[in-house]
Write a protein that holds these residues in place. Structure first.
Motif, PDB file in Angstrom:
ATOM      1  N   GLU A 143      22.746  58.698 124.097  1.00  0.00           N
ATOM      2  CA  GLU A 143      22.638  58.425 122.664  1.00  0.00           C
ATOM      3  C   GLU A 143      23.954  57.845 122.174  1.00  0.00           C
ATOM      4  O   GLU A 143      25.003  58.037 122.789  1.00  0.00           O
ATOM      5  N   ILE A 152      19.273  53.500 122.062  1.00  0.00           N
ATOM      6  CA  ILE A 152      20.687  53.478 121.690  1.00  0.00           C
ATOM      7  C   ILE A 152      21.013  52.145 121.036  1.00  0.00           C
ATOM      8  O   ILE A 152      20.250  51.184 121.130  1.00  0.00           O
ATOM      9  N   ASP A 153      22.153  52.083 120.365  1.00  0.00           N
ATOM     10  CA  ASP A 153      22.578  50.861 119.679  1.00  0.00           C
ATOM     11  C   ASP A 153      23.415  49.987 120.601  1.00  0.00           C
ATOM     12  O   ASP A 153      24.197  50.497 121.413  1.00  0.00           O
ATOM     13  N   SER A 200      20.241  43.868 124.639  1.00  0.00           N
ATOM     14  CA  SER A 200      19.664  44.480 123.433  1.00  0.00           C
ATOM     15  C   SER A 200      18.312  45.108 123.720  1.00  0.00           C
ATOM     16  O   SER A 200      18.006  46.211 123.258  1.00  0.00           O
ATOM     17  N   ASP A 209      31.337  52.638 125.619  1.00  0.00           N
ATOM     18  CA  ASP A 209      30.100  53.383 125.406  1.00  0.00           C
ATOM     19  C   ASP A 209      30.416  54.811 124.984  1.00  0.00           C
ATOM     20  O   ASP A 209      31.562  55.261 125.048  1.00  0.00           O
ATOM     21  N   ALA A 258      18.792  48.362 125.586  1.00  0.00           N
ATOM     22  CA  ALA A 258      19.353  49.396 124.713  1.00  0.00           C
ATOM     23  C   ALA A 258      18.290  49.951 123.768  1.00  0.00           C
ATOM     24  O   ALA A 258      18.171  51.166 123.592  1.00  0.00           O
ATOM     25  N   VAL A 259      17.518  49.036 123.174  1.00  0.00           N
ATOM     26  CA  VAL A 259      16.468  49.457 122.243  1.00  0.00           C
ATOM     27  C   VAL A 259      15.431  50.319 122.966  1.00  0.00           C
ATOM     28  O   VAL A 259      14.977  51.338 122.446  1.00  0.00           O
ATOM     29  N   LYS A 293      26.081  46.655 120.254  1.00  0.00           N
ATOM     30  CA  LYS A 293      26.823  45.806 119.330  1.00  0.00           C
ATOM     31  C   LYS A 293      27.645  44.784 120.095  1.00  0.00           C
ATOM     32  O   LYS A 293      28.194  45.086 121.151  1.00  0.00           O
ATOM     33  N   THR A 323      26.232  54.451 121.116  1.00  0.00           N
ATOM     34  CA  THR A 323      26.434  53.000 121.055  1.00  0.00           C
ATOM     35  C   THR A 323      27.073  52.457 122.318  1.00  0.00           C
ATOM     36  O   THR A 323      27.925  53.104 122.923  1.00  0.00           O
TER      37      THR A 323
END
Length: 363
Positions: free
Chosen positions: A269, A231-232, A223, A294, A226-227, A234, A271
């Motif tokens: 960009e 980008i997200d 996480s 992705d 990604a942050v 999950k 997820t």
């Protein structure tokens, strides 16, 4: 007179391409085909991918007979001479156009082409594997204790500096140095892991661990990355997953982290998604279905056979770091854990890796 005869009968039938030691085209007289300078010869046609493995073999010359090329609707049958060069001479290729000759004897030429290509490709593959092995062994000799020790020392000193009185700019520089050192350490660890796998020195442990907390640990690690990249990330977990399982926790984490790191690296960009579900239960083994998806750059279809090879980078961008070891390590570890791995990908849309991994349920 000789020059007149040469120009009349040979000028339009031969082409010379000069390369550098990285396989980039330095110059070409473009007599038969136009080849763009400063591009890899492998990009010109898939056949020349095999040439790259021969460049490091100094003062070697090979002749490939009856090679059929079909580029931009122009079909030719060539004899190709490759010279690997030396310290004083660049590698070079010579195309000799025998299209008319080979077309006159098409049936014989086709039979010869298949047998010659089969022989040469087999020989080139063996040479390439040997070249990669020699390179890796030579490289490994320089990345064990002699590199890990100064990296650890550097990280320790940077940690001490962080605790001292420093301004914001100095902290930014220290953070940059720490990231660089950590990246080098990760590369060294990857290479050593791959070497241990190929030598059969890695044993898969069978110890109980908490699957849910392990996935939570992975989520926290990814996480942040990604942050940082914007980008997200999950995580989707099947409610029917067993909580306590038996297996190699360290290698389980390594497999998923390597795949997720790869997805974050190639996603500008959108997820990155980690999905873990229980596919089925066979003889007290829970078959986990692990998917890493992705919205990144995707993988070209012509790389299908090379995705899990060692030291194979699936991109040419200098902005993307790495030695091309992550997917190879993942594939080898999955096999050691009696699992399966595959992927689907669409260029500029995204990639999904799917792993089936059998893990014993703790009673």
């Amino acid at each position: 007179m000789f020059e007149e005869i040469r120009n009349k009968y040979l000028y339009n039938k031969t082409q010379i391409i000069v390369l550098n030691k990285q396989g980039l085209v330095i110059d070409s007289d473009d007599i038969i085909y136009q080849i763009t300078p400063q591009t890899s010869i492998a990009d010109f046609h898939p056949f020349f991918e095999t040439i790259l493995s021969l460049i490091d073999l100094n003062e070697k010359e090979y002749t490939f007979s009856c090679i059929h090329l079909d580029i931009n609707s122009k079909k030719t049958s060539l004899d190709i001479i490759f010279n690997s060069g030396s310290n004083d001479l660049n590698p070079f290729l010579i195309f000799i156009d025998f299209t008319k000759h080979y077309n006159n004897f098409q049936s014989i030429a086709q039979e010869k082409n298949e047998s010659v290509l089969s022989f040469h490709l087999s020989d080139l593959k063996n040479q390439q594997l040997e070249s990669e092995k020699n390179f890796k062994n030579k490289f490994l000799a320089n990345v064990t204790h002699d590199i890990r020790t100064p990296i650890s020392a550097s990280l320790w000193f940077l940690g001490m500096l962080e605790k001292s009185e420093i301004n914001a700019h100095q902290k930014e520089l220290i953070d940059l140095l720490k990231e660089t050192n950590i990246h080098i350490k990760e590369l060294v660890d990857d290479i050593l892991d791959l070497s241990k796998i190929e030598k059969g020195l890695i044993e898969i442990e069978q110890k109980p661990f908490d699957l849910k907390s392990t996935l939570d640990q992975i989520e926290k690690l990814i996480s942040h990355k990604a942050v940082t990249k914007g980008i997200d990330f999950k995580l989707e977990i099947d409610e029917n997953l067993p909580r306590n399982i038996i297996g190699d926790k360290k290698r389980f984490i390594q497999i998923i982290i390597n795949l997720l790191d790869n997805s974050v690296k190639f996603t500008k960009e959108g997820t990155v998604l980690l999905s873990v579900t229980r596919d089925k239960v066979i003889k007290n083994n829970s078959i986990l279905m692990i998917k890493v998806s992705d919205t990144g750059t995707g993988i070209k279809s012509n790389f299908k056979e090379e995705v899990f090879q060692s030291f194979k980078k699936l991109h040419n961008s200098k902005k993307i770091e790495g030695l091309g070891l992550g997917l190879s390590i993942v594939s080898n570890l999955v096999q050691l854990m009696n699992g399966k791995i595959d992927y689907t990908s669409i260029v500029n849309v995204g990639t999904t890796f799917v792993i089936e991994l059998p893990l014993q349920i703790k009673k």
